[in-house]
Motif scaffolding. Structure first.
Motif, short mmCIF file in Angstrom:
data_model
loop_
_atom_site.label_atom_id
_atom_site.label_comp_id
_atom_site.label_asym_id
_atom_site.label_seq_id
_atom_site.Cartn_x
_atom_site.Cartn_y
_atom_site.Cartn_z
N GLU A 1 0.83 -1.20 0.00
CA GLU A 1 0.00 0.00 0.00
C GLU A 1 0.87 1.26 0.00
OE1 GLU A 1 -3.24 2.06 2.95
OE2 GLU A 1 -2.99 -0.10 3.02
N ASP A 2 0.46 2.27 -0.74
CA ASP A 2 1.18 3.55 -0.80
C ASP A 2 0.89 4.37 0.45
OD1 ASP A 2 2.09 2.87 -3.32
OD2 ASP A 2 0.54 3.99 -4.36
N ILE A 3 1.95 4.95 1.02
CA ILE A 3 1.81 5.88 2.14
C ILE A 3 2.81 7.01 1.95
CG2 ILE A 3 1.12 4.04 3.73
CD1 ILE A 3 3.87 4.49 5.09
N GLY A 4 2.63 8.07 2.70
CA GLY A 4 3.58 9.17 2.66
C GLY A 4 4.85 8.79 3.40
N PRO A 5 6.00 9.18 2.89
CA PRO A 5 7.26 8.86 3.55
C PRO A 5 7.49 9.75 4.77
CG PRO A 5 7.69 10.24 1.66
CD PRO A 5 6.21 9.93 1.65
N PRO A 6 8.44 9.36 5.63
CA PRO A 6 8.75 10.19 6.79
C PRO A 6 9.55 11.43 6.37
CG PRO A 6 10.30 8.40 6.66
CD PRO A 6 9.26 8.16 5.58
N ALA A 7 9.70 12.36 7.30
CA ALA A 7 10.56 13.51 7.06
C ALA A 7 12.00 13.03 6.88
CB ALA A 7 10.48 14.48 8.24
N THR A 8 12.76 13.75 6.06
CA THR A 8 14.14 13.36 5.79
C THR A 8 15.00 14.57 5.47
OG1 THR A 8 15.58 11.89 4.53
CG2 THR A 8 13.80 12.96 3.33
N LYS A 9 16.30 14.43 5.70
CA LYS A 9 17.28 15.42 5.27
C LYS A 9 18.27 14.79 4.29
CE LYS A 9 17.26 18.10 9.51
NZ LYS A 9 18.06 18.59 10.65
N ILE A 10 18.19 13.45 4.14
CA ILE A 10 19.14 12.71 3.31
C ILE A 10 18.37 11.85 2.33
CG2 ILE A 10 21.01 11.03 3.34
CD1 ILE A 10 21.41 11.79 6.34
N LEU A 11 18.65 12.02 1.03
CA LEU A 11 18.02 11.17 0.02
C LEU A 11 18.94 10.99 -1.16
CD1 LEU A 11 16.73 13.19 -2.38
CD2 LEU A 11 15.07 13.54 -0.60
N ALA A 12 18.70 9.95 -1.95
CA ALA A 12 19.49 9.65 -3.14
C ALA A 12 18.65 8.85 -4.11
CB ALA A 12 20.74 8.86 -2.76
N LEU A 13 18.95 8.97 -5.39
CA LEU A 13 18.35 8.13 -6.42
C LEU A 13 19.33 7.01 -6.72
CD1 LEU A 13 16.91 10.74 -8.92
CD2 LEU A 13 15.61 9.16 -7.48
N PHE A 14 18.85 5.76 -6.66
CA PHE A 14 19.70 4.62 -6.96
C PHE A 14 18.85 3.49 -7.54
CE2 PHE A 14 21.31 0.47 -5.40
CZ PHE A 14 22.43 0.40 -6.20
N ASP A 15 19.25 2.98 -8.68
CA ASP A 15 18.67 1.79 -9.29
C ASP A 15 17.14 1.86 -9.40
OD1 ASP A 15 18.95 -0.66 -10.56
OD2 ASP A 15 18.74 -1.79 -8.70
N THR A 16 16.64 2.88 -10.03
CA THR A 16 15.21 3.13 -10.28
C THR A 16 14.39 3.32 -9.00
OG1 THR A 16 14.40 0.84 -10.40
CG2 THR A 16 15.30 1.79 -12.43
#
Length: 97
Positions: free
Chosen positions: A3-18
Motif C-alpha cells: 500500500e502507498d503511504i507518505g514517507p517520513p521527514a528526511t534530510k538525506i536522500l538519493a536516487l539509486f537503481d530506479t
C-alpha cells in the motif's frame, strides 16, 4: 500488495537503481526505498520497503546514525558516523514480492 503511504521527514536522500532512497529523520538508522520509479508517474512509497542498519557497537564504539547516501556503480553506499556500508541488488517488485 504494498500500500502507498507518505514517507517520513528526511534530510538525506538519493536516487539509486530506479528507486528513491531516504533516511528517516526521526530514526536515522532506518532507510526507506520507493517502489520502482516509472516514467511520468509520482514516486510511490510503502512502509513495507524499509531497511534497518543497526548502530553496531564494537571496541571502537558505536557506528552512529546514517549521515549520507551515495550511488556508486551498482551499489548504494551508506555512510555512518564511523563506518561505511553498501547494498546492491534489485529489491522487491512494486507489489512487495
Amino acid at each position: 500488495m504494498a500500500e502507498d503511504i507518505g514517507p517520513p521527514a528526511t534530510k538525506i536522500l538519493a536516487l539509486f537503481d530506479t528507486r528513491l532512497w531516504l533516511v528517516d529523520a526521526e530514526s536515522p538508522n532506518t532507510l526507506w526505498f520507493s517502489k520502482q520509479i516509472i516514467d511520468s508517474t509520482p514516486v510511490e512509497m510503502s512502509d513495507l520497503f524499509t531497511f534497518y542498519i543497526a548502530p553496531t557497537t564494537s571496541s571502537q564504539g558505536s557506528t552512529g546514525p546514517t549521515t549520507a547516501l551515495a550511488p556508486m556503480d551498482d551499489k548504494l553506499i551508506i555512510f555512518k558516523g564511523n563506518a561505511a556500508y553498501y547494498i546492491n541488488g534489485q529489491g522487491p517488485d512494486n507489489t512487495g514480492k
